[in-house]
Write a protein that holds these residues in place. Structure first.
Motif, mmCIF file in Angstrom:
data_model
loop_
_atom_site.group_PDB
_atom_site.id
_atom_site.type_symbol
_atom_site.label_atom_id
_atom_site.label_comp_id
_atom_site.label_asym_id
_atom_site.label_seq_id
_atom_site.Cartn_x
_atom_site.Cartn_y
_atom_site.Cartn_z
ATOM 1 N N VAL A 1 37.158 20.448 26.565
ATOM 2 C CA VAL A 1 36.440 21.680 26.873
ATOM 3 C C VAL A 1 35.178 21.728 26.025
ATOM 4 N N ASN A 2 34.041 21.967 26.655
ATOM 5 C CA ASN A 2 32.757 22.089 25.957
ATOM 6 C C ASN A 2 32.365 23.559 25.891
ATOM 7 N N THR A 3 32.108 24.035 24.687
ATOM 8 C CA THR A 3 31.682 25.426 24.502
ATOM 9 C C THR A 3 30.342 25.475 23.767
ATOM 10 N N SER A 4 29.512 24.458 23.959
ATOM 11 C CA SER A 4 28.250 24.373 23.207
ATOM 12 C C SER A 4 27.031 24.756 24.034
ATOM 13 N N VAL A 5 27.239 25.485 25.137
ATOM 14 C CA VAL A 5 26.145 25.883 26.020
ATOM 15 C C VAL A 5 26.204 27.391 26.223
ATOM 16 N N VAL A 6 25.038 28.019 26.368
ATOM 17 C CA VAL A 6 24.929 29.443 26.697
ATOM 18 C C VAL A 6 24.049 29.591 27.936
ATOM 19 N N SER A 7 24.181 30.723 28.604
ATOM 20 C CA SER A 7 23.293 30.994 29.735
ATOM 21 C C SER A 7 22.915 32.467 29.743
ATOM 22 N N GLY A 8 21.853 32.772 30.476
ATOM 23 C CA GLY A 8 21.388 34.150 30.533
ATOM 24 C C GLY A 8 20.660 34.467 31.815
ATOM 25 N N VAL A 9 20.828 35.700 32.246
ATOM 26 C CA VAL A 9 20.150 36.205 33.438
ATOM 27 C C VAL A 9 19.165 37.277 32.985
ATOM 28 N N ALA A 10 17.915 37.113 33.388
ATOM 29 C CA ALA A 10 16.879 38.103 33.090
ATOM 30 C C ALA A 10 16.765 39.079 34.251
ATOM 31 N N LEU A 11 16.657 40.358 33.923
ATOM 32 C CA LEU A 11 16.435 41.413 34.920
ATOM 33 C C LEU A 11 15.135 42.129 34.583
ATOM 34 N N SER A 12 14.357 42.428 35.615
ATOM 35 C CA SER A 12 13.109 43.173 35.437
ATOM 36 C C SER A 12 12.856 44.002 36.695
ATOM 37 N N ARG A 13 12.201 45.126 36.515
ATOM 38 C CA ARG A 13 11.779 45.926 37.667
ATOM 39 C C ARG A 13 10.452 45.326 38.137
ATOM 40 N N ILE A 14 10.494 44.710 39.313
ATOM 41 C CA ILE A 14 9.327 44.042 39.887
ATOM 42 C C ILE A 14 8.862 44.857 41.086
ATOM 43 N N GLU A 15 7.651 45.375 40.982
ATOM 44 C CA GLU A 15 7.092 46.230 42.044
ATOM 45 C C GLU A 15 8.098 47.294 42.480
ATOM 46 N N GLY A 16 8.759 47.905 41.479
ATOM 47 C CA GLY A 16 9.642 49.042 41.735
ATOM 48 C C GLY A 16 11.089 48.711 42.018
ATOM 49 N N GLU A 17 11.441 47.433 42.158
ATOM 50 C CA GLU A 17 12.824 47.053 42.451
ATOM 51 C C GLU A 17 13.363 46.131 41.361
ATOM 52 N N ILE A 18 14.644 46.327 40.986
ATOM 53 C CA ILE A 18 15.271 45.440 40.009
ATOM 54 C C ILE A 18 15.472 44.069 40.657
ATOM 55 N N LYS A 19 15.070 43.042 39.922
ATOM 56 C CA LYS A 19 15.205 41.657 40.397
ATOM 57 C C LYS A 19 15.743 40.798 39.259
ATOM 58 N N MET A 20 16.339 39.663 39.617
ATOM 59 C CA MET A 20 16.798 38.695 38.623
ATOM 60 C C MET A 20 15.975 37.423 38.750
ATOM 61 N N LEU A 21 15.780 36.769 37.607
ATOM 62 C CA LEU A 21 14.937 35.585 37.540
ATOM 63 C C LEU A 21 15.736 34.332 37.850
ATOM 64 N N LEU A 22 15.236 33.550 38.793
ATOM 65 C CA LEU A 22 15.748 32.212 39.051
ATOM 66 C C LEU A 22 14.602 31.227 38.912
ATOM 67 N N MET A 23 14.937 30.024 38.443
ATOM 68 C CA MET A 23 13.937 28.976 38.234
ATOM 69 C C MET A 23 14.434 27.698 38.903
ATOM 70 N N LYS A 24 13.511 26.893 39.383
ATOM 71 C CA LYS A 24 13.870 25.620 40.015
ATOM 72 C C LYS A 24 13.782 24.517 38.970
ATOM 73 N N ARG A 25 14.920 23.894 38.691
ATOM 74 C CA ARG A 25 15.008 22.838 37.675
ATOM 75 C C ARG A 25 14.350 21.545 38.152
ATOM 76 N N VAL A 26 13.700 20.860 37.230
ATOM 77 C CA VAL A 26 13.185 19.521 37.512
ATOM 78 C C VAL A 26 14.374 18.587 37.716
ATOM 79 N N LYS A 27 15.310 18.580 36.755
ATOM 80 C CA LYS A 27 16.497 17.735 36.823
ATOM 81 C C LYS A 27 17.467 18.325 37.847
#
Length: 154
Positions: A4-30
């Motif tokens: 079992v590997n427990t050496s990684v963390v993750s996070g979701v960013a939330l922001s109000r974008i043009e009046g609506e709550i949105k979550m950030l997604l990114m396209k990985r190179v790898k």
């Protein structure tokens, strides 16, 4: 045996974008797939230290409001025979949060829940996004989930 590997963390960013709550997604190179922020905990870091650093490195977001999502991403990584257990954090950003990507990603989008799930290829990502949306968008955030940031007195 499967380690079992427990050496990684993750996070979701939330922001109000043009009046609506949105979550950030990114396209990985790898791999070329859409995801949220994630990375390894470095020597001497806590999980909180690591997620704050990863947000800064990957997006240039200066984390000011951090929450424990009370959720573990978990999956089996067949290529290395490891079960990954990854604590998820939520970063509440200011309105219309600016993003500057590092070289690990080629693109980003602020997404509704449905848009995020349409972009992200893995079921575990969908479970993360459903959980974050249910507990951080659809209802008031529980103050017990708030995380004190390093170098901040609260």
């Amino acid at each position: 045996m499967i380690p079992v590997n427990t050496s990684v963390v993750s996070g979701v960013a939330l922001s109000r974008i043009e009046g609506e709550i949105k979550m950030l997604l990114m396209k990985r190179v790898k791999g070329g797939f859409w995801c949220h922020v994630a990375g390894s905990i470095e020597a001497g870091e806590t999980g909180v230290d690591a997620i704050v650093r990863e947000f800064s490195e990957e997006t240039q977001i200066a984390v000011a409001e951090l929450y424990n999502a009370q959720f573990l991403e978990q999956f089996y990584e067949a290529s290395v025979n490891v079960i990954e257990l990854i604590p998820v954090f939520v970063v509440i950003c200011g309105d219309n949060q600016a993003i500057t990507l590092n070289d690990e990603h080629t693109d980003y989008r602020w997404c509704s829940l449905d848009e995020a799930k349409a972009l992200a290829p893995y079921q575990n990502q969908h479970a993360v996004y459903d959980h974050v949306w249910a507990y951080f968008v659809d209802q008031p955030v529980n103050p017990l989930y708030h995380v004190n940031l390093p170098n901040h007195k609260e």
